[in-house]
Design an enzyme around this catalytic site. Structure first.
Site, PDB file in Angstrom:
ATOM      1  N   LYS A  26       0.127 -13.888   7.108  1.00 25.74           N
ATOM      2  CA  LYS A  26       0.536 -13.706   5.705  1.00 25.74           C
ATOM      3  C   LYS A  26      -0.670 -13.333   4.832  1.00 25.74           C
ATOM      4  O   LYS A  26      -0.593 -12.400   4.040  1.00 25.74           O
ATOM      5  CB  LYS A  26       1.179 -15.022   5.233  1.00 25.74           C
ATOM      6  CG  LYS A  26       1.599 -15.053   3.788  1.00 25.74           C
ATOM      7  CD  LYS A  26       2.608 -16.155   3.534  1.00 25.74           C
ATOM      8  CE  LYS A  26       1.974 -17.500   3.230  1.00 25.74           C
ATOM      9  NZ  LYS A  26       1.356 -17.589   1.899  1.00 25.74           N
ATOM     10  N   SER A 169     -11.103 -21.902  -3.080  1.00 26.77           N
ATOM     11  CA  SER A 169      -9.896 -21.086  -3.149  1.00 26.77           C
ATOM     12  C   SER A 169     -10.199 -19.633  -2.810  1.00 26.77           C
ATOM     13  O   SER A 169     -10.903 -18.941  -3.537  1.00 26.77           O
ATOM     14  CB  SER A 169      -9.272 -21.158  -4.545  1.00 26.77           C
ATOM     15  OG  SER A 169      -8.257 -20.172  -4.665  1.00 26.77           O
ATOM     16  N   ASP A 319      -3.455 -25.325   4.781  1.00 29.07           N
ATOM     17  CA  ASP A 319      -2.049 -24.977   5.043  1.00 29.07           C
ATOM     18  C   ASP A 319      -1.486 -25.703   6.264  1.00 29.07           C
ATOM     19  O   ASP A 319      -0.267 -25.748   6.449  1.00 29.07           O
ATOM     20  CB  ASP A 319      -1.907 -23.457   5.244  1.00 29.07           C
ATOM     21  CG  ASP A 319      -2.160 -22.701   3.946  1.00 29.07           C
ATOM     22  OD1 ASP A 319      -2.064 -23.314   2.865  1.00 29.07           O
ATOM     23  OD2 ASP A 319      -2.448 -21.491   4.016  1.00 29.07           O
ATOM     24  N   LYS A 346       0.154 -26.973  -4.392  1.00 27.28           N
ATOM     25  CA  LYS A 346       0.655 -25.878  -3.552  1.00 27.28           C
ATOM     26  C   LYS A 346       2.111 -25.600  -3.938  1.00 27.28           C
ATOM     27  O   LYS A 346       2.529 -25.953  -5.035  1.00 27.28           O
ATOM     28  CB  LYS A 346       0.506 -26.246  -2.072  1.00 27.28           C
ATOM     29  CG  LYS A 346      -0.958 -26.305  -1.623  1.00 27.28           C
ATOM     30  CD  LYS A 346      -1.582 -24.933  -1.630  1.00 27.28           C
ATOM     31  CE  LYS A 346      -3.051 -24.971  -1.253  1.00 27.28           C
ATOM     32  NZ  LYS A 346      -3.704 -23.671  -1.477  1.00 27.28           N
ATOM     33  N   ARG A 350       2.450 -31.438  -1.931  1.00 26.91           N
ATOM     34  CA  ARG A 350       2.634 -31.664  -0.488  1.00 26.91           C
ATOM     35  C   ARG A 350       2.239 -33.072  -0.050  1.00 26.91           C
ATOM     36  O   ARG A 350       2.724 -33.546   0.979  1.00 26.91           O
ATOM     37  CB  ARG A 350       1.874 -30.596   0.322  1.00 26.91           C
ATOM     38  CG  ARG A 350       2.551 -29.244   0.227  1.00 26.91           C
ATOM     39  CD  ARG A 350       1.872 -28.156   1.035  1.00 26.91           C
ATOM     40  NE  ARG A 350       2.697 -26.948   1.035  1.00 26.91           N
ATOM     41  CZ  ARG A 350       2.255 -25.731   1.340  1.00 26.91           C
ATOM     42  NH1 ARG A 350       0.986 -25.550   1.675  1.00 26.91           N
ATOM     43  NH2 ARG A 350       3.079 -24.701   1.327  1.00 26.91           N
ATOM     44  N   ARG A 392       6.445 -24.800   4.115  1.00 25.12           N
ATOM     45  CA  ARG A 392       5.681 -25.542   5.124  1.00 25.12           C
ATOM     46  C   ARG A 392       6.214 -26.973   5.303  1.00 25.12           C
ATOM     47  O   ARG A 392       6.071 -27.553   6.375  1.00 25.12           O
ATOM     48  CB  ARG A 392       4.189 -25.540   4.783  1.00 25.12           C
ATOM     49  CG  ARG A 392       3.612 -24.120   4.776  1.00 25.12           C
ATOM     50  CD  ARG A 392       2.156 -24.022   5.084  1.00 25.12           C
ATOM     51  NE  ARG A 392       1.644 -22.726   4.670  1.00 25.12           N
ATOM     52  CZ  ARG A 392       1.737 -21.598   5.389  1.00 25.12           C
ATOM     53  NH1 ARG A 392       2.296 -21.602   6.573  1.00 25.12           N
ATOM     54  NH2 ARG A 392       1.262 -20.455   4.917  1.00 25.12           N
TER      55      ARG A 392
HETATM   56  C1  S3P Z   1      -4.435 -18.169   0.759  1.00 25.10           C
HETATM   57  C2  S3P Z   1      -5.321 -19.126   0.378  1.00 25.10           C
HETATM   58  C3  S3P Z   1      -4.979 -20.542   0.252  1.00 25.10           C
HETATM   59  C4  S3P Z   1      -3.735 -20.883   1.047  1.00 25.10           C
HETATM   60  C5  S3P Z   1      -2.630 -19.902   0.821  1.00 25.10           C
HETATM   61  C6  S3P Z   1      -3.055 -18.496   1.172  1.00 25.10           C
HETATM   62  C7  S3P Z   1      -4.881 -16.772   0.783  1.00 25.10           C
HETATM   63  O1  S3P Z   1      -4.776 -20.854  -1.103  1.00 25.10           O
HETATM   64  O2  S3P Z   1      -3.289 -22.183   0.744  1.00 25.10           O
HETATM   65  O3  S3P Z   1      -1.508 -20.235   1.611  1.00 25.10           O
HETATM   66  O4  S3P Z   1      -4.192 -15.932   1.394  1.00 25.10           O
HETATM   67  O5  S3P Z   1      -5.935 -16.489   0.216  1.00 25.10           O
HETATM   68  P1  S3P Z   1      -6.009 -21.126  -2.093  1.00 25.10           P
HETATM   69  O6  S3P Z   1      -6.894 -19.985  -2.015  1.00 25.10           O
HETATM   70  O7  S3P Z   1      -5.436 -21.301  -3.456  1.00 25.10           O
HETATM   71  O8  S3P Z   1      -6.610 -22.395  -1.576  1.00 25.10           O
END
Ligand code: S3P
Length: 433
Positions: A26, A169, A319, A346, A350, A392
């Site tokens: 994803k 992040s 995740d 999230k 969670r 999830r």
């Molecule tokens: C993601 C980063 C994560 C993750 C999300 C996808 C990404 O979030 O939890 O499912 O694709 O960059 P954060 O960057 O907010 O931690």
């Protein structure tokens, strides 16, 4: 999500075994879609994510002038706008996808015009101040709704900044890098804990230059992106559910091929190893700088041990924490999770939802502001699970249900399609009953 809430009955299983290949990651699919749509020329992607989140990114990019053509199952062609999006007065609907909203905001902040981004009820509760701060420092203006979406971006010519992310992040990092890509001068993002680096790898694949420091990444703009052809590796965060499912059946064996094994994402394999599972990489390859391989998991005959997850480990596993917490009762020593406060913001809270659903299944669990303690050696019973419209959570408790006594009903099971529409069918294929 739609109002048609579906229930899914999960019966206990005797074992999990088999081999499979998963739809595209994803995170990588979002980035390929966004960069391909912004680049010059036509990109082709195979094994593109089948999740609704990546469809949200594609439809936003189409609205902004990119052309998307379906070539076959999982294969798409994206013709980019060559660095300048088409203005739109219509809302850009990011659905349930935080990645779409946060990363697209960075791309649009450097474009002329006003763009309004909206999301579903869950996304409209999630914090957006974390992208407003750096983008405003760069000279854009963002109007939020009490710190959340709907948000309007007043794009303009930006100035380069040196920014330290306040929380680990990858979405915030990417947001700033995508603004920096279009901005004169060197934009640097610093992060205390290294988050997934798919944006850095994808930007390079599309021809951009970036320099990596010890805890930082710098992009000097403006730069032009050029179309690529790429295969998206299988999603390791989707694989997590099946790896965890196999791990709780002593002696079980599962093989997953064409799996994304980027080191900033593969921490789950280390943690399953710490719990006692045997993991072998049977084949390893590299595509567009992303590692892709075949992994075999063999569950320990004596059952799983225990593990403590905190610090950088918690951030890198963010995740996968719901499914690890959901299988923790089946370990001998339990799982302790700390430094994972981000779990509260999230797609759902969670931490609260994992605790609530574990208790519904009869488990003892202690909730902390930034984590959970789930003791081991607990037998769960079937229960009705509240997915909280969170993909999830629905999938994590379908896994916990496999070793419970009695059947489990997952309420709002359709939400799995946000990242993994094939989940329940594949689970049925792998479960021996
Ligand atoms: C993601 C980063 C994560 C993750 C999300 C996808 C990404 O979030 O939890 O499912 O694709 O960059 P954060 O960057 O907010 O931690």
């Amino acid at each position: 999500m739609s109002s048609q809430s579906q229930q899914r009955l999960i019966r206990p299983a005797k074992n999990i075994s088999g081999s499979l290949r998963l739809p595209g990651d994803k995170s990588i699919s979002h980035r390929y879609a966004m960069l391909g749509a912004f680049a010059e020329g036509s990109s082709r992607f195979s094994n593109f994510s089948t999740g609704a989140d990546c469809a949200s990114t594609l439809s936003c990019m189409q609205q902004l002038g990119a052309k998307v053509t379906k070539l076959g199952p999982g294969a798409i062609e994206v013709t980019g706008v060559g660095g300048r999006v088409t203005p739109t007065t219509e809302n850009l609907d990011c659905g349930n996808s935080g990645s779409t909203m946060r990363m697209l905001s960075g791309l649009l902040a450097a474009q002329e015009g006003e763009f309004t981004l909206i999301g579903d009820a869950s996304l409209s509760r999630r914090p957006m101040g974390r992208i407003q701060k750096p983008l405003e420092e760069m000279g854009a203006r963002l109007t939020l709704t009490e710190g959340h979406a709907p948000l309007t971006i007043h794009g303009s010519r930006l100035r380069a900044i040196d920014f330290t992310t306040p929380v680990p992040s990858a979405q915030v990092k990417t947001c700033v890098l995508l603004a920096g890509l279009q901005t004169e001068g060197a934009t640097t993002v610093r992060e205390a804990i290294r988050t997934r680096d798919h944006s850095e790898l994808a930007l390079r694949a599309f021809g951009a230059e970036l320099t990596r420091g010890k805890d930082s990444i710098t992009i000097s703009g403006p730069q032009t992106l050029r179309a690529i052809e790429a295969e998206v590796p299988g999603d390791i965060s989707s694989a997590a559910f099946f790896l965890a499912a196999a791990a709780i059946f002593p002696g079980a064996s599962l093989i997953i091929d064409s799996l994304g094994l980027n080191p900033t994402r593969a921490t789950l394999l280390d943690v399953l190893g710490m719990l006692g599972a045997k993991l072998s990489v049977l084949h390893l390859d590299e595509k567009n700088s992303e590692l892709i391989g075949t992994v075999q998991l063999t569950a320990p005959a004596a059952g799983l041990g225990s593990v403590e997850i905190n610090g950088a480990l918690a951030a890198q596993l963010i995740d996968e924490l719901p499914v690890l917490a959901a299988i923790a009762p089946y370990t001998s020593g339990g799982i302790r999770i700390r430094d994972a406060k981000e779990l509260r913001v999230k797609e759902s809270d969670r931490i609260a939802l994992v605790a609530k659903n574990l208790r519904a299944m009869g488990a003892e669990v202690t909730e902390f502001e930034d984590g959970l303690d789930v003791p081991g050696n607990q037998q769960l019973h079937g229960a009705t699970i509240d997915s909280g419209h969170d993909h999830r959570i629905a999938m994590a408790f379908s896994v916990a249900a496999l070793r419970a006594s009695g059947d489990t009903l997952i309420e709002g099971a359709e939400v799995a399609a946000i990242s993994f529409p094939e989940f329940f069918d594949l689970l049925d294929q792998l479960a021996e009953r």
